[in-house]
Design a protein around this motif. Sequence first.
Motif, short mmCIF file in Angstrom:
data_model
loop_
_atom_site.label_atom_id
_atom_site.label_comp_id
_atom_site.label_asym_id
_atom_site.label_seq_id
_atom_site.Cartn_x
_atom_site.Cartn_y
_atom_site.Cartn_z
N UNK A 6 1.31 0.00 12.98
CA UNK A 6 2.07 -1.30 12.49
C UNK A 6 3.13 -1.72 13.57
N UNK A 66 -2.59 5.02 0.50
CA UNK A 66 -3.28 3.89 0.97
C UNK A 66 -4.06 2.92 -0.43
N UNK A 109 0.71 -1.03 -0.02
CA UNK A 109 -0.02 0.13 -0.05
C UNK A 109 0.80 1.09 0.06
N UNK A 130 2.59 4.72 0.95
CA UNK A 130 2.55 5.56 2.04
C UNK A 130 2.36 6.94 1.58
N UNK A 155 4.60 0.31 1.43
CA UNK A 155 4.93 -0.55 2.67
C UNK A 155 3.80 -1.64 2.61
N UNK A 156 4.37 -2.77 2.94
CA UNK A 156 3.46 -4.03 2.72
C UNK A 156 3.31 -4.81 4.13
N UNK A 157 3.60 -3.99 5.39
CA UNK A 157 3.37 -4.39 6.47
C UNK A 157 4.38 -5.66 7.12
N UNK A 178 -10.28 1.84 14.17
CA UNK A 178 -9.44 0.68 14.58
C UNK A 178 -9.65 -0.09 13.37
N UNK A 179 -10.26 -0.20 12.71
CA UNK A 179 -10.06 -1.31 11.38
C UNK A 179 -9.31 -1.15 9.99
N UNK A 180 -8.87 0.43 10.47
CA UNK A 180 -7.74 1.33 9.47
C UNK A 180 -6.47 1.52 10.16
N UNK A 181 -6.52 1.63 11.36
CA UNK A 181 -5.37 2.34 12.08
C UNK A 181 -4.04 1.70 12.09
N UNK A 182 -4.26 -0.04 11.72
CA UNK A 182 -3.17 -0.69 11.32
C UNK A 182 -2.43 -0.45 10.32
N UNK A 183 -3.02 0.52 9.30
CA UNK A 183 -2.26 0.85 8.13
C UNK A 183 -1.36 2.10 8.57
#
Lengths: 470, 470
Positions: free
Chosen positions: A130, A68, A24, A26, A40-42, A120-125
């Motif tokens: 992360x 994103x 995704x 950044x 970034x791929x996590x 909270x469903x998106x903040x991990x991005x």
Amino acid sequence: MKRHLIKTIHEEKIIDTDATVKGWIRSVRNSKKFSFVVLNDGSSQKSLQIIVDEVLPNYADVAGLLMGSAISVTGRLVMGGGKIPSIEMQAKSVEIIGKTDESYPLQKKATSLEFLREQAHLRIRTNTFGAVMRVRHHLAMATHEFFAKRGFFYLNSPIISGVDAEGAGEMFTISTLASDISKAPKTKEGKLDFSRDYFGKETFLAVTGQLEGECYAMGLGAVYTFGPTFRSENSNTTRHLSEFWMIEPEVAFADLDEIAELATDYIKYLISYALTNARDELEFLYSREDATVEKDHMNTLMHVRDSKFMRVTYTEAMEILSKVDPSIKRFEYPTTWGSELQTEHERYLAEVHFKMPVIVTDYPKEFKAFYMKLNPDQRTVRAMDILVPGIGEIIGGSQREDNLDLLTKRMDELHMQKEPLWWYLDLRRFGSVPHAGFGLGFERALMYITGMSNIRDVIPFPRTPKNCDF
Amino acid sequence: MKRHLIKTIHEEKIIDTDATVKGWIRSVRNSKKFSFVVLNDGSSQKSLQIIVDEVLPNYADVAGLLMGSAISVTGRLVMGGGKIPSIEMQAKSVEIIGKTDESYPLQKKATSLEFLREQAHLRIRTNTFGAVMRVRHHLAMATHEFFAKRGFFYLNSPIISGVDAEGAGEMFTISTLASDISKAPKTKEGKLDFSRDYFGKETFLAVTGQLEGECYAMGLGAVYTFGPTFRSENSNTTRHLSEFWMIEPEVAFADLDEIAELATDYIKYLISYALTNARDELEFLYSREDATVEKDHMNTLMHVRDSKFMRVTYTEAMEILSKVDPSIKRFEYPTTWGSELQTEHERYLAEVHFKMPVIVTDYPKEFKAFYMKLNPDQRTVRAMDILVPGIGEIIGGSQREDNLDLLTKRMDELHMQKEPLWWYLDLRRFGSVPHAGFGLGFERALMYITGMSNIRDVIPFPRTPKNCDF
């Protein structure tokens, strides 16, 4: 072409070869003839800079992508020419997989932690979450590694429980009747008829796995739980969750000293593991603009890892606190023997007096659970709390009362029903041995190590009063 | 003297030295001048035989101990002179720590698994449950090792949930109002007023962590959960629990093929890990008197570990089943396209036709959850189930629908409310990518590998309808 994780590219220094990466965006920065895309791929804190040349057929589309968006890029990995040389990719083709638009909630401008809690469903991005969640992963791995190496067996204690183990009463009820009580069977007193509920009695979300841990320690010798536990107390603080994860080791033939040593080794192991396996993440977290820990928190942790933990009895702790000059620190709560050790006291001991994690032992029995072993002084029990700077208590433990008569006497004093705990008492009837254990609040340990100041930011989807989204 | 674990003594072949061991007596056999005590400390399947000479001052007390009593023994470790030489200890002193008496429920005479379920707090002290639960531990370690090695991050998905993710409706309600509804606020319809409950709405025990897994895969790339999940269905079978543990990996940029390969590798890894780390336990379990697996189950597992899993589509599976000669096997349920694949079908495929684990893919969409990706044929979805001999389904997985329009269309067809899943739909709005995942029922995998035939015997404290003791 086989996909490479960005982590692998950086770790194995893969250059002068073609590769495919997926992730995704950044950021996108467009210059005259190129577009610089940070992907970034996590897989790691580090991203990969991708240089997209305007000669690419879909250059305009790529240059117009928003943060994103998901892309797949095939290109050549080369060592970049920046001040700090870093691997980058010269794109040969870019496939656009999933776009975002202006309504994407995570925009470049600093997004507050508070706002991100609602996403909270998106903040991990984000870089911050992360980092936090990768540290969480590593500390979970460290936990299993630590205990398994020492011959402990992992125990999945039950979540649905028929007993109120701590006697605290702050439990959630579980029922299949509650969803529509208008149709549910009721008792003469107008309560739900739990005898006709799913389990045939009232059941709760477990507040601890300790009692079952004791059962298993009597068979496997040494066990630990690592699972969710629950409190329904109405606490809206930065240190409380309604659902949190606990690690609870229990060791047969162990006394309080051994368990205090085990707890110390465990905390040091967590710190050491994080410093080794999540250094990029910690560095990022401590240097965040709104970080509340000091920039040299890494040094603090290294110091803790390499030092002996301080150890005082409750009685000694109260003596220390009662001698504090009120012009330096005035406590709200009393510091006389027999008063509870409050958060202000705990933090003073760890942050000001010892400037180190401190183990407080041998509390008055009135403040502690029924199962703790009575000392010969008849008024204190073989309990310990471990307090750390910035957080307060992260571990509570004790040697357990292994004498049936003393345990039932204590239960009688507290007007506890013995019948629901018949099985727990059996452990003292048949082959009883000295044993001890503790509980570590995983999220509190995470706060300490990541430096995050709100417990809601170290668990993926926090549950707190009036808050159960996602 | 430092305590030695019995596991260490056997593994490191410690002999011709003094040592201390602590544990529980499995048996006592008295001969003329000696007593032979078999001691187990839970660290391994193997016990240690201890020879207690009558010259010891407390010989009479030791010789009179009953099974289950706890002792500490110091003595000399020597190689015993039996047909199969094994290390034993010549006791120099024996300390009696905790006795049992005749009322101890675990007596020598074969105790049935059914009886032991009523003694779930004590059954871990038997050879059978010691073995099962150590295997359980090792498979948990194998799980973390497998996923961590491949760059997956461990995700603790929430247990308390505000949504019915599977749409199955078989969920437990969580409430702080239900304990005494006579005092609780109610709606006009006479239902509990969940808006005034702890979370401000009705909440449930999670049936899956998948949806949250999808959120996290979109940030970390690849994640897995390993935690408790819940079903309130009224199933009293040997394959169902109300509370069970699931492993749910979720992978961004993956399709069904990749996830099927991941699942295959994972099952093989579990088998391989158990064969390496819990061989004594497996050998014991397969040779139990009331074992229901064949004595050569170890060979079966090795064969599965080393073979390619069979793979068929649902359509192919139905063709195979419809051609079965009814004189050989008569199915109760139909085997025409569009009928559900029943347990009898699943077991026939795995046990009779393929004699191997088999992956069935591409089921009619009617039988599967709303989030599965529609195939170009418009009537099947990119789903898979993995069926194993003796158990049936142990894995269910799918590629997820990543197209927002198709997903919401499917939700509309199923008359699902979209509002509670706004966050799940956001994943398809912002940077959506192909992704896939599966769920493994940990206890079913354990049944397969341990050969235990009742799922209640592979979890420490089973929860089933009308059954929530301990």
